[in-house]
Scaffold this motif. Structure first.
Motif, mmCIF file in Angstrom:
data_model
loop_
_atom_site.group_PDB
_atom_site.id
_atom_site.type_symbol
_atom_site.label_atom_id
_atom_site.label_comp_id
_atom_site.label_asym_id
_atom_site.label_seq_id
_atom_site.Cartn_x
_atom_site.Cartn_y
_atom_site.Cartn_z
ATOM 1 N N GLY A 268 0.816 -1.207 0.000
ATOM 2 C CA GLY A 268 0.000 0.000 0.000
ATOM 3 C C GLY A 268 0.851 1.258 0.000
ATOM 4 N N GLU A 269 0.190 2.399 -0.001
ATOM 5 C CA GLU A 269 0.911 3.666 -0.051
ATOM 6 C C GLU A 269 1.744 3.913 1.197
ATOM 7 O OE1 GLU A 269 -1.889 6.729 -0.838
ATOM 8 O OE2 GLU A 269 -2.223 6.125 -2.916
ATOM 9 N N ASP A 270 1.435 3.216 2.303
ATOM 10 C CA ASP A 270 2.198 3.394 3.527
ATOM 11 C C ASP A 270 3.457 2.538 3.556
ATOM 12 O OD1 ASP A 270 0.625 1.105 3.577
ATOM 13 O OD2 ASP A 270 0.558 1.040 5.765
ATOM 14 N N LYS A 271 3.693 1.706 2.553
ATOM 15 C CA LYS A 271 4.865 0.844 2.506
ATOM 16 C C LYS A 271 5.973 1.510 1.694
ATOM 17 C CE LYS A 271 2.713 -2.496 4.641
ATOM 18 N NZ LYS A 271 3.041 -2.869 6.028
ATOM 19 N N LYS A 272 7.216 1.309 2.121
ATOM 20 C CA LYS A 272 8.356 1.901 1.430
ATOM 21 C C LYS A 272 8.500 1.354 0.018
ATOM 22 C CE LYS A 272 13.275 2.933 2.030
ATOM 23 N NZ LYS A 272 13.033 4.375 1.844
ATOM 24 N N LEU A 273 8.116 0.076 -0.177
ATOM 25 C CA LEU A 273 8.229 -0.535 -1.493
ATOM 26 C C LEU A 273 7.357 0.162 -2.535
ATOM 27 C CD1 LEU A 273 9.634 -2.877 -2.965
ATOM 28 C CD2 LEU A 273 7.689 -4.322 -2.389
ATOM 29 N N SER A 274 6.298 0.845 -2.077
ATOM 30 C CA SER A 274 5.411 1.536 -3.026
ATOM 31 C C SER A 274 6.119 2.699 -3.724
ATOM 32 C CB SER A 274 4.162 2.042 -2.304
ATOM 33 O OG SER A 274 4.498 3.053 -1.378
ATOM 34 N N GLU A 275 7.213 3.194 -3.150
ATOM 35 C CA GLU A 275 7.955 4.285 -3.774
ATOM 36 C C GLU A 275 8.624 3.842 -5.072
ATOM 37 O OE1 GLU A 275 10.727 5.662 -0.910
ATOM 38 O OE2 GLU A 275 9.202 6.295 0.556
ATOM 39 N N GLN A 276 8.776 2.544 -5.267
ATOM 40 C CA GLN A 276 9.415 2.040 -6.479
ATOM 41 C C GLN A 276 8.418 1.741 -7.597
ATOM 42 O OE1 GLN A 276 11.545 -1.300 -4.615
ATOM 43 N NE2 GLN A 276 13.443 -0.201 -5.002
ATOM 44 N N ILE A 277 7.144 2.032 -7.371
ATOM 45 C CA ILE A 277 6.111 1.745 -8.369
ATOM 46 C C ILE A 277 5.857 2.992 -9.212
ATOM 47 C CG2 ILE A 277 3.684 1.118 -8.689
ATOM 48 C CD1 ILE A 277 3.866 -0.492 -6.126
#
Length: 443
Positions: A268-277
């Motif tokens: 989700g948007e609260d996860k750091k991994l979402s910054e790579q999407i």
């Protein structure tokens, strides 16, 4: 009072109130992004939404129930403790333990860089003599001998100094100096498997560039005469033929997908991994390497295809990657899944072995874990990860309507090419306007 979600209330009380008001003991609990799978002490299993306003959530929050379940055999102490009403102050101080939540992604530890000056200051003086003869060691030793002779002549003035002071000797071989831009240009002109030592190179930059340029033109003409096939496209066709022969059905899912798919995958948007999407508008994104669309295909083919359901997909993916010789922001992924019977780790490793033996790539298997899938199987070639594989089921399956065992793996095709052809940089294997089959075409 804050309305806590259902999983938090179950974790705090260790109890569950069913729709008919029965109080059950909770044996185990698995949670996904939207649902909870609860196994009770009496053996009953239910799957419910992780709601804040459901009847069960209100009953747990207000400590209300009709009567305890006889088969769960709850002790009187647990029942009496749950029946007591606690104040809001005490409620706020309760420590909530979400033991069944997926662990958050650990931040990357910063790498401490040791300054060059500190390294040089700690290096023993005799380390200089291990340098190449064309470097400082030859000059320093000559100067040292010259200084000794000069000191001896000064200490005895009665004898005239008839010997000439020795001068630092220059190396016989000519050493060519290259700038950083020239080095980068030469490295880009090297072919797959070729290497060069700038410290031993005697040719000038112009001579070396001209030689490599002529060789690359020859390589491109030979490719045109031999096959005229792009290695990335050829590898995709080879893998497609392999999996079709193994009984897998090829699918093609959209590249532009709803961001809600990523939220179901736990990103989700609260996860750091979402910054790579790569986001497209407010609600859409470009497909990353997780291949969420395969979940939909598994569910829809479950009642149509024979057991086990076997599917695979090859297509472009996008992810904001860091710079490096093994990362691309646009790359090609192979994802294959099998659902139903014979979904074991042995079967998964067998499929991986058959594929990589077919491609002629050496590998080894290591255990690992990730934020999305939990425990994984990593397929490594030297120090480069070729694939991440999973043996299901996992809690996330509930959000996609999948309730059968499954196995699956994802391979980056560019990394497979890098391993197969010993490429120094993955950009030579990807979609590019600068390289063709690993050969520089900026000539």
């Amino acid at each position: 009072m804050e309305r806590k979600p259902l999983d938090t209330l179950i974790s705090k009380n260790g109890l569950w109130v069913s729709r008919n008001g029965r109080l059950h003991g909770v044996k185990s609990c698995q949670t996904s992004q939207k649902y909870i799978r609860i196994e009770m002490d009496c053996g009953d299993i239910v799957t419910v939404r992780n709601s804040r306003t459901s009847r069960s959530a209100r009953a747990l929050r207000n400590h209300k129930f009709h009567k305890p379940c006889k088969r769960c055999r709850l002790s009187e102490d647990r029942i009496n403790e749950f029946s007591k009403k606690i104040s809001r102050k005490d409620e706020a101080e309760v420590k909530i333990v979400r033991s069944f939540r997926l662990e958050p992604e650990k931040p990357v530890e910063p790498v401490t860089t040791i300054p060059t000056q500190a390294i040089e200051s700690n290096t023993p003086s005799n380390h200089i003599h291990n340098e190449p003869r064309a470097g400082i060691s030859a000059n320093s030793s000559t100067i040292h001998r010259s200084a000794l002779k000069t000191s001896k002549s000064n200490s005895s003035p009665s004898k005239p100094n008839t010997k000439k002071t020795s001068q630092p000797q220059q190396p016989n071989s000519k050493k060519t100096e290259f700038t950083s831009l020239q080095k980068n240009r030469i490295l880009s002109l090297l072919g797959p498997g070729e290497m060069i030592s700038f410290s031993k190179e005697k040719r000038s930059f112009a001579e070396l560039e001209a030689t490599l340029t002529l060789q690359r033109k020859k390589d491109i003409r030979e490719m045109y005469e031999d096959s005229r096939e792009n290695n990335l496209g050829k590898l995709e066709r080879t893998i497609t033929e392999f999996f079709v022969d193994m009984g897998f059905l090829e699918v093609k899912s959209p590249i532009l997908i709803p961001f809600e798919y990523m939220e179901r995958m736990g990103v989700g948007e609260d996860k750091k991994l979402s910054e790579q999407i790569f986001r497209v508008g407010d609600n859409m994104c470009l497909r990353p390497m997780l291949a969420p669309g395969l979940y939909n295909h598994l569910r829809k083919f479950d009642n149509v295809l024979p057991d086990p359901v076997r599917i695979f997909e090859i297509g472009p993916c996008y992810r904001k990657e860091s710079d490096g010789n093994s990362h691309l922001e646009e790359f090609t992924m192979l994802n294959f899944c099998q659902m139903g019977s014979n979904c074991t780790r042995d079967e998964l490793e067998y499929l991986i072995k058959e594929l990589l033996d077919f491609l002629g790539i050496e590998y080894r298997i290591e255990a690992d874990s990730c934020m999305v899938y939990g425990d994984t199987i990593d397929v490594m070639h030297k120090k480069m990860e070729l694939s991440s594989a999973v043996v299901g089921p996992i809690p996330m399956d509930m959000d996609w309507g999948v309730n059968k065992p499954w196995i699956g793996a994802g391979f980056g095709l560019e990394r497979l090419l890098k391993a197969k052809h010993d490429l120094k940089n993955i950009k030579r294997a990807g979609r590019s306007e600068s390289y063709y089959n690993g050969v520089n075409i900026n000539l």
